[in-house]
Design a protein around this motif. Structure first.
Motif, PDB file in Angstrom:
ATOM      1  N   LEU A   4      11.810  -1.496   1.777  1.00 20.38           N
ATOM      2  CA  LEU A   4      11.539  -1.579   3.214  1.00 20.38           C
ATOM      3  C   LEU A   4      12.023  -0.319   3.920  1.00 20.38           C
ATOM      4  O   LEU A   4      11.282   0.285   4.703  1.00 20.38           O
ATOM      5  CB  LEU A   4      12.241  -2.811   3.791  1.00 20.38           C
ATOM      6  CG  LEU A   4      12.172  -2.986   5.313  1.00 20.38           C
ATOM      7  CD1 LEU A   4      10.745  -3.187   5.770  1.00 20.38           C
ATOM      8  CD2 LEU A   4      13.051  -4.162   5.736  1.00 20.38           C
ATOM      9  N   THR A   5      13.240   0.103   3.645  1.00 24.44           N
ATOM     10  CA  THR A   5      13.783   1.261   4.355  1.00 24.44           C
ATOM     11  C   THR A   5      13.154   2.570   3.893  1.00 24.44           C
ATOM     12  O   THR A   5      13.122   3.534   4.650  1.00 24.44           O
ATOM     13  CB  THR A   5      15.317   1.320   4.212  1.00 24.44           C
ATOM     14  OG1 THR A   5      15.667   1.309   2.824  1.00 24.44           O
ATOM     15  CG2 THR A   5      15.962   0.143   4.916  1.00 24.44           C
ATOM     16  N   ASP A   8      10.109   3.186   6.092  1.00 21.48           N
ATOM     17  CA  ASP A   8      10.313   3.408   7.527  1.00 21.48           C
ATOM     18  C   ASP A   8      11.624   4.163   7.748  1.00 21.48           C
ATOM     19  O   ASP A   8      12.704   3.561   7.757  1.00 21.48           O
ATOM     20  CB  ASP A   8      10.345   2.062   8.259  1.00 21.48           C
ATOM     21  CG  ASP A   8      10.315   2.226   9.769  1.00 21.48           C
ATOM     22  OD1 ASP A   8      10.874   3.211  10.295  1.00 21.48           O
ATOM     23  OD2 ASP A   8       9.722   1.362  10.436  1.00 21.48           O
ATOM     24  N   ALA A 171       4.561  -2.797  13.077  1.00 24.53           N
ATOM     25  CA  ALA A 171       5.237  -3.527  12.005  1.00 24.53           C
ATOM     26  C   ALA A 171       4.440  -3.604  10.709  1.00 24.53           C
ATOM     27  O   ALA A 171       4.948  -4.109   9.700  1.00 24.53           O
ATOM     28  CB  ALA A 171       5.576  -4.936  12.480  1.00 24.53           C
ATOM     29  N   TRP A 174       6.034  -2.599   7.491  1.00 21.22           N
ATOM     30  CA  TRP A 174       7.109  -3.440   6.965  1.00 21.22           C
ATOM     31  C   TRP A 174       6.623  -4.525   6.005  1.00 21.22           C
ATOM     32  O   TRP A 174       7.441  -5.183   5.365  1.00 21.22           O
ATOM     33  CB  TRP A 174       7.866  -4.116   8.110  1.00 21.22           C
ATOM     34  CG  TRP A 174       8.502  -3.168   9.068  1.00 21.22           C
ATOM     35  CD1 TRP A 174       8.857  -1.868   8.839  1.00 21.22           C
ATOM     36  CD2 TRP A 174       8.862  -3.452  10.423  1.00 21.22           C
ATOM     37  NE1 TRP A 174       9.417  -1.318   9.973  1.00 21.22           N
ATOM     38  CE2 TRP A 174       9.433  -2.269  10.960  1.00 21.22           C
ATOM     39  CE3 TRP A 174       8.754  -4.571  11.237  1.00 21.22           C
ATOM     40  CZ2 TRP A 174       9.890  -2.203  12.265  1.00 21.22           C
ATOM     41  CZ3 TRP A 174       9.219  -4.507  12.533  1.00 21.22           C
ATOM     42  CH2 TRP A 174       9.782  -3.333  13.038  1.00 21.22           C
ATOM     43  N   ARG A 178       8.537  -8.321   6.685  1.00 23.92           N
ATOM     44  CA  ARG A 178       8.697  -8.253   8.135  1.00 23.92           C
ATOM     45  C   ARG A 178       9.846  -9.123   8.649  1.00 23.92           C
ATOM     46  O   ARG A 178      10.442  -8.810   9.672  1.00 23.92           O
ATOM     47  CB  ARG A 178       7.378  -8.594   8.839  1.00 23.92           C
ATOM     48  CG  ARG A 178       6.315  -7.513   8.627  1.00 23.92           C
ATOM     49  CD  ARG A 178       5.025  -7.827   9.350  1.00 23.92           C
ATOM     50  NE  ARG A 178       4.441  -9.063   8.844  1.00 23.92           N
ATOM     51  CZ  ARG A 178       3.392  -9.669   9.378  1.00 23.92           C
ATOM     52  NH1 ARG A 178       2.811  -9.160  10.464  1.00 23.92           N
ATOM     53  NH2 ARG A 178       2.908 -10.772   8.853  1.00 23.92           N
ATOM     54  N   ALA A 181      12.916  -6.938   8.288  1.00 29.51           N
ATOM     55  CA  ALA A 181      12.847  -5.882   9.298  1.00 29.51           C
ATOM     56  C   ALA A 181      13.173  -6.442  10.681  1.00 29.51           C
ATOM     57  O   ALA A 181      13.905  -5.822  11.461  1.00 29.51           O
ATOM     58  CB  ALA A 181      11.463  -5.238   9.293  1.00 29.51           C
TER      59      ALA A 181
END
Length: 197
Positions: A4-5, A8, A171, A174, A178, A181
């Motif tokens: 995830l990171t 983004d 979003a 993500w 989500r 996030a």
């Protein structure tokens, strides 16, 4: 979290600063659904105080029958608005008459759960999404309509999102995490106001 990171960079900076977000998990069932309804359009602290008073008035545990037995004037003393009383009494009736079986929702898809819950009086998409995230631990939920999420994303990016369609588009990166996030954005929102931890 790493996947995830990685997708983004802005979210990665928040994670590096705050660490893994709280899960904010709650047990599946009527008490959690009642709490979510009480949280609609009020502060979490205020809703928590009302919830605790209502649970005490329900005999220490909120069930369909105990909630149905709480008189309207008692609900008012607990801090439940007339509108939310209607919602809670309607849901209690659904449970008592066995039309709503919250234990069965864990076996259903996100869309099926959302459809079932939003057919209840007073339960919209936001409430259904928060139930999916907190009670059923679904991993790819974006609770549109959540002002903390909207403000948190604006603070994440230093920009302005005119509506939730823009948030939904933001979003997309993500998916399929989500929910995680969103929790990270909520943690950022609270931390920025000194309400974290």
């Amino acid at each position: 979290m790493l996947r995830l990171t990685r997708s983004d960079p802005a979210l990665r900076l928040v994670w590096q600063r705050l660490g893994d977000p709280p899960s904010w998990s709650r047990p599946a069932g009527l008490e959690t659904l009642v709490r979510i309804i009480l949280e609609q359009k009020v502060s979490l602290r205020s809703a928590e105080a009302v919830f605790l008073r209502l649970r005490e008035a329900s005999g220490g545990r909120i069930t369909g029958r105990s909630l149905s037995s709480v008189r309207s004037e008692t609900m008012v003393r607990c801090g439940v608005s007339r509108q939310k009383q209607r919602y809670l009494q309607a849901i209690a009736s659904e449970v008592v008459e066995n039309r709503l079986r919250l234990d069965e929702l864990k076996l259903q898809s996100d869309e099926a759960v959302r459809e079932r819950l939003t057919n209840l009086l007073g339960v919209g998409n936001w409430s259904a999404d928060v139930y999916l995230m907190s009670a059923l631990d679904r991993r790819d939920i974006l609770p549109t309509g959540d002002l903390g999420l909207l403000k948190g994303i604006e603070e994440l990016d230093g920009g302005n999102y005119p509506d939730f369609d823009a948030v939904i588009e933001r979003a997309e990166v993500w998916r399929p995490y989500r929910s995680t996030a969103t929790r990270l954005i909520w943690a950022l929102y609270l931390d920025n106001r000194g309400w974290g931890g």
